[in-house]
Design a protein around this motif. Structure first.
Motif, PDB file in Angstrom:
ATOM      1  N   LEU A 107     127.697  30.130 -73.881  1.00 45.63           N
ATOM      2  CA  LEU A 107     128.995  29.448 -73.832  1.00 45.63           C
ATOM      3  C   LEU A 107     128.963  28.107 -73.094  1.00 45.63           C
ATOM      4  O   LEU A 107     129.510  27.123 -73.607  1.00 45.63           O
ATOM      5  CB  LEU A 107     130.052  30.370 -73.213  1.00 45.63           C
ATOM      6  N   PRO A 108     128.357  28.004 -71.904  1.00 48.65           N
ATOM      7  CA  PRO A 108     128.413  26.705 -71.203  1.00 48.65           C
ATOM      8  C   PRO A 108     127.853  25.550 -72.033  1.00 48.65           C
ATOM      9  O   PRO A 108     128.486  24.489 -72.131  1.00 48.65           O
ATOM     10  CB  PRO A 108     127.565  26.961 -69.946  1.00 48.65           C
ATOM     11  N   ASP A 109     126.687  25.742 -72.665  1.00 48.56           N
ATOM     12  CA  ASP A 109     126.097  24.657 -73.450  1.00 48.56           C
ATOM     13  C   ASP A 109     126.868  24.424 -74.750  1.00 48.56           C
ATOM     14  O   ASP A 109     126.974  23.278 -75.206  1.00 48.56           O
ATOM     15  CB  ASP A 109     124.635  24.984 -73.752  1.00 48.56           C
ATOM     16  N   ALA A 110     127.392  25.489 -75.345  1.00 45.75           N
ATOM     17  CA  ALA A 110     128.198  25.321 -76.554  1.00 45.75           C
ATOM     18  C   ALA A 110     129.463  24.517 -76.254  1.00 45.75           C
ATOM     19  O   ALA A 110     129.843  23.620 -77.029  1.00 45.75           O
ATOM     20  CB  ALA A 110     128.556  26.679 -77.141  1.00 45.75           C
ATOM     21  N   MET A 111     130.088  24.815 -75.130  1.00 46.62           N
ATOM     22  CA  MET A 111     131.298  24.077 -74.754  1.00 46.62           C
ATOM     23  C   MET A 111     130.967  22.624 -74.426  1.00 46.62           C
ATOM     24  O   MET A 111     131.726  21.713 -74.784  1.00 46.62           O
ATOM     25  CB  MET A 111     131.962  24.755 -73.557  1.00 46.62           C
ATOM     26  N   GLN A 112     129.840  22.400 -73.771  1.00 48.82           N
ATOM     27  CA  GLN A 112     129.436  21.034 -73.465  1.00 48.82           C
ATOM     28  C   GLN A 112     129.210  20.238 -74.744  1.00 48.82           C
ATOM     29  O   GLN A 112     129.636  19.087 -74.865  1.00 48.82           O
ATOM     30  CB  GLN A 112     128.163  21.034 -72.618  1.00 48.82           C
ATOM     31  N   LEU A 113     128.562  20.868 -75.717  1.00 52.58           N
ATOM     32  CA  LEU A 113     128.328  20.200 -77.000  1.00 52.58           C
ATOM     33  C   LEU A 113     129.654  19.827 -77.655  1.00 52.58           C
ATOM     34  O   LEU A 113     129.840  18.697 -78.119  1.00 52.58           O
ATOM     35  CB  LEU A 113     127.518  21.129 -77.904  1.00 52.58           C
ATOM     36  N   LEU A 114     130.589  20.766 -77.687  1.00 55.00           N
ATOM     37  CA  LEU A 114     131.875  20.513 -78.341  1.00 55.00           C
ATOM     38  C   LEU A 114     132.668  19.438 -77.617  1.00 55.00           C
ATOM     39  O   LEU A 114     133.286  18.574 -78.253  1.00 55.00           O
ATOM     40  CB  LEU A 114     132.672  21.815 -78.420  1.00 55.00           C
ATOM     41  N   ARG A 115     132.662  19.483 -76.299  1.00 56.69           N
ATOM     42  CA  ARG A 115     133.443  18.508 -75.532  1.00 56.69           C
ATOM     43  C   ARG A 115     132.864  17.106 -75.652  1.00 56.69           C
ATOM     44  O   ARG A 115     133.597  16.109 -75.669  1.00 56.69           O
ATOM     45  CB  ARG A 115     133.509  18.923 -74.059  1.00 56.69           C
ATOM     46  N   GLN A 116     131.535  17.013 -75.717  1.00 59.94           N
ATOM     47  CA  GLN A 116     130.904  15.699 -75.839  1.00 59.94           C
ATOM     48  C   GLN A 116     131.146  15.102 -77.220  1.00 59.94           C
ATOM     49  O   GLN A 116     131.449  13.909 -77.353  1.00 59.94           O
ATOM     50  CB  GLN A 116     129.400  15.817 -75.576  1.00 59.94           C
ATOM     51  N   GLU A 117     130.994  15.924 -78.248  1.00 60.88           N
ATOM     52  CA  GLU A 117     131.105  15.423 -79.613  1.00 60.88           C
ATOM     53  C   GLU A 117     132.555  15.314 -80.081  1.00 60.88           C
ATOM     54  O   GLU A 117     132.911  14.408 -80.833  1.00 60.88           O
ATOM     55  CB  GLU A 117     130.340  16.358 -80.560  1.00 60.88           C
ATOM     56  N   LEU A 118     133.375  16.267 -79.649  1.00 57.44           N
ATOM     57  CA  LEU A 118     134.752  16.351 -80.144  1.00 57.44           C
ATOM     58  C   LEU A 118     135.686  16.660 -78.973  1.00 57.44           C
ATOM     59  O   LEU A 118     136.149  17.794 -78.811  1.00 57.44           O
ATOM     60  CB  LEU A 118     134.850  17.449 -81.213  1.00 57.44           C
ATOM     61  N   PRO A 119     135.966  15.673 -78.146  1.00 58.22           N
ATOM     62  CA  PRO A 119     136.723  15.948 -76.918  1.00 58.22           C
ATOM     63  C   PRO A 119     138.183  16.330 -77.131  1.00 58.22           C
ATOM     64  O   PRO A 119     138.783  16.958 -76.272  1.00 58.22           O
ATOM     65  CB  PRO A 119     136.621  14.625 -76.146  1.00 58.22           C
ATOM     66  N   ASN A 120     138.766  15.999 -78.262  1.00 62.07           N
ATOM     67  CA  ASN A 120     140.199  16.230 -78.461  1.00 62.07           C
ATOM     68  C   ASN A 120     140.476  17.419 -79.374  1.00 62.07           C
ATOM     69  O   ASN A 120     141.319  17.355 -80.263  1.00 62.07           O
ATOM     70  CB  ASN A 120     140.854  14.967 -79.030  1.00 62.07           C
ATOM     71  N   ILE A 121     139.760  18.504 -79.135  1.00 64.29           N
ATOM     72  CA  ILE A 121     139.993  19.718 -79.914  1.00 64.29           C
ATOM     73  C   ILE A 121     140.336  20.865 -78.981  1.00 64.29           C
ATOM     74  O   ILE A 121     140.060  20.824 -77.773  1.00 64.29           O
ATOM     75  CB  ILE A 121     138.772  20.102 -80.774  1.00 64.29           C
TER      76      ILE A 121
END
Length: 299
Positions: A107-121
């Motif tokens: 989860l931590p790395d998956a969330m980091q990936l999502l926040r970096q690539e798509l911050p407004n989701i």
């Protein structure tokens, strides 16, 4: 009956110990937690837990009650989340699921990936049995899940890790003196087997024991890692389980590697090819990097 009674009961059942649940999950005193559980049992009218020197385990009534308790809590959480979403401006949503316990690793790395690539989701996260995750992905309730490659579902699977199986046993068991344990040494032990909800894992374990020429004495079948560990401690049993569960072990349970040709089970990401979410497409385009980071050997 109050929601806290249900939350306390589920926490105790999953921890396999009143003390463990009180100190490490609920941050309350053990006597206070015991009173809350007794209050719940008084309202239900039956004993839900058997208490002994090694911890607690579910009674037959408790086993029947816990799934309904989890469902009630999940529905409350879903209602709260729906209310929060209704009060906020709409955002693109991505629903991510994890085989229970795997979120600690991924989860931590998956969330980091999502926040970096798509911050407004908006990211929704849940954990469950693998079969439940497969159903949720197939029905569009989840966009992607870290799970087992469940047969019978029209899903795409990509292997992200091959997990070795290890032996779990009581921390004071005679076999803990071994650096590695051979399958033959499990032959006369009380074996805690995987139930139908963990059918992919059970198939891997059964196939390994069969090709090793070992028949085990099945003392109990369960599908929840917390209950597996509780039964190992209370019944003096042993089991084979993926190595990630070692991160969840209480003091009363210990692990040892298997000797020889160690069996593995695939952890996969599962998703539907018919899901046209651009967020899913973006996540899949970055998942190889995520897998490489997680599987990088520690130094």
């Amino acid at each position: 009956m109050e929601l806290r009674h249900l939350r306390y009961f589920v926490a105790v059942a999953e921890a396999g110990s009143l003390t463990e649940a009180a100190e490490k999950r609920l941050y309350t005193s053990q006597p206070s937690l015991s009173r809350q559980i007794r209050d719940l049992e008084d309202q239900v009218g039956v004993d839900l837990l058997n208490r002994n020197a090694r911890g607690v385990e579910l009674t037959e009534a408790g086993k029947a009650f816990i799934d309904h308790a989890r469902l009630a809590l999940a529905q409350v959480d879903a209602a709260m989340e729906a209310a929060r979403r209704a009060a906020q401006p709409s955002k693109p949503r991505f629903a991510l699921g994890f085989l229970t316990g795997q979120e600690m690793t991924w989860l931590p790395d998956a969330m980091q990936l999502l926040r970096q690539e798509l911050p407004n989701i908006e990211v929704a996260v849940s954990s469950d049995y693998s079969t439940e995750l497969a159903t949720a992905v197939a029905h569009g309730k989840l966009d992607l899940a870290f799970m087992r490659a469940e047969p019978g579902y029209d899903l795409e699977y990509k292997v992200v890790r091959k997990e070795p199986l290890v032996v779990l046993l009581p921390s004071d068991h005679r076999l803990t003196a071994k650096v590695e344990i051979s399958p033959e040494e499990l032959r006369h032990e009380k074996f805690i087997a995987m139930a139908d909800k963990a059918k992919v894992l059970r198939q891997v374990i059964d196939a390994y024991l069969h090709r090793s020429g070992v028949e085990v004495e099945i003392a109990q079948s369960v599908d929840n890692p917390a209950m597996v560990m509780s039964l190992i401690a209370s019944m003096r049993g042993v089991t084979l389980i993926p190595a990630y569960v070692q991160d969840l072990m209480p003091w009363s349970v210990i692990s040892r590697p298997l000797a020889g040709d160690v069996p593995t089970i695939d952890l996969v990401i599962g998703y539907s090819a018919s899901n046209t979410s651009p967020i899913l497409e973006q996540f899949l385009s970055r998942v190889d990097g995520l897998v490489a980071r997680i599987n990088k050997p520690s130094v």
